[in-house]
Design a protein around this motif. Structure first.
Motif, mmCIF file in Angstrom:
data_model
loop_
_atom_site.group_PDB
_atom_site.id
_atom_site.type_symbol
_atom_site.label_atom_id
_atom_site.label_comp_id
_atom_site.label_asym_id
_atom_site.label_seq_id
_atom_site.Cartn_x
_atom_site.Cartn_y
_atom_site.Cartn_z
ATOM 1 N N UNK A 69 0.703 -1.123 0.336
ATOM 2 C CA UNK A 69 -0.326 -0.011 0.057
ATOM 3 C C UNK A 69 0.697 1.602 0.263
ATOM 4 N N UNK A 70 0.580 2.413 -0.172
ATOM 5 C CA UNK A 70 1.376 3.883 -0.306
ATOM 6 C C UNK A 70 1.085 4.266 0.727
ATOM 7 N N UNK A 71 2.121 4.701 1.138
ATOM 8 C CA UNK A 71 1.879 5.784 2.331
ATOM 9 C C UNK A 71 1.054 6.560 2.679
ATOM 10 N N UNK A 72 0.617 7.738 3.183
ATOM 11 C CA UNK A 72 -0.406 8.098 3.505
ATOM 12 C C UNK A 72 -0.904 9.139 2.227
ATOM 13 N N UNK A 73 0.423 10.027 2.109
ATOM 14 C CA UNK A 73 0.132 11.517 1.135
ATOM 15 C C UNK A 73 0.463 10.825 -0.043
ATOM 16 N N UNK A 74 0.621 9.347 -0.139
ATOM 17 C CA UNK A 74 0.939 8.628 -1.382
ATOM 18 C C UNK A 74 0.605 7.941 -1.955
ATOM 19 N N UNK A 75 0.672 7.733 -3.104
ATOM 20 C CA UNK A 75 0.339 6.595 -4.407
ATOM 21 C C UNK A 75 0.657 5.880 -4.938
#
Length: 251
Positions: A69-75
């Protein structure tokens, strides 16, 4: 290198999110496999799994935890890149921890079934699912048949993963591709000591086949494809190392 350090050495945990580079070394590596919610309002189970691993890890070194999964602010990366990242991370993991809280109308986890089919007999799988998880009979059958640890809470599944790796063992570079189930093998260590004494380097490896030991005090059987860099700087060579029927041999 893009990792998030959750704890400081000597016992440290580094979370590696999808698309990020792997740490250059670790003592143990766990991949968190299972369904990912598609509804943005539905929380993922993986942060709780990381918290459980972080609380329980007491190895004298680094635990790498792979999150698809991506980071909270990533994609997410492009789909093909995501699949490639996931496959590479699982290949290098000491434990593939499955958590499958299956609800067919909300969180079916169909891709998880495919991944379970690849890893259930690898000697590296741990299966977790709450008692109410739907359509798990087939997975549970093969977990029992192949001695895969089964737990009914996420915290207990994380504990089973850490019991499997114990205190781990430091591996760097190409050594990271040799999972602990083989790395701890006496036959592998004898071969690797000979390789190192000759000045060669292990660049990469792939575990092609694995069979658990028949007795608790026995050694497993395995087949490892290895890429070696010769000491003279020549082109790297590919070898196949087989340990079976009480002996090890280079093919």
């Amino acid at each position: 290198m893009s990792t998030e350090s959750l704890t400081e050495a000597p016992a440290s945990v580094e979370v590696v999110y999808v698309g990020q580079e792997q740490p250059e070394s670790w003592d143990a590596a766990v991949y968190l496999c299972g369904p990912t919610p598609t509804d943005p309002e539905e929380p993922s189970w993986r942060p709780s799994a990381v918290a459980a691993l972080r609380a329980a890890w007491d190895g004298a070194g680094r635990l790498a935890v792979f999150l698809p999964e991506p980071t909270a602010d990533g994609s997410y990366p492009p789909y093909a890149d995501q699949i490639a990242w996931e496959e590479e991370a699982m290949r290098r993991s000491d434990v593939v921890l499955f958590w499958i809280p299956r609800e067919m109308n909300r969180l079916p986890g169909l891709v998880s079934n495919i991944k379970w089919g690849v890893w259930y007999d690898s000697g590296r799988a741990v299966l977790g699912a709450p008692p109410e998880a739907e359509r798990m009979a087939y997975l549970l059958h093969f977990a029992e048949a192949f001695g895969v640890p089964v737990e009914r809470t996420l915290q207990e599944a994380a504990g089973a993963a850490l019991r499997a790796v114990g205190r781990g063992s430091r591996r760097t570079g190409g050594e990271r591709a040799v999972p602990l189930v083989v790395w701890r093998s006496e036959r592998f260590q004898r071969w690797y000591a000979t390789l190192r004494s000759a000045g060669c380097r292990l660049l990469d490896a792939r575990l092609e086949w694995y069979k658990q030991a028949a007795a608790p005090d026995g050694e497993p059987a395995w087949l490892l494809t290895i890429i070696v860099a010769p000491v003279d700087g020549a082109v790297p060579s590919v070898h196949r190392l087989l340990s079976a029927q009480g002996q090890g041999m280079l093919m």
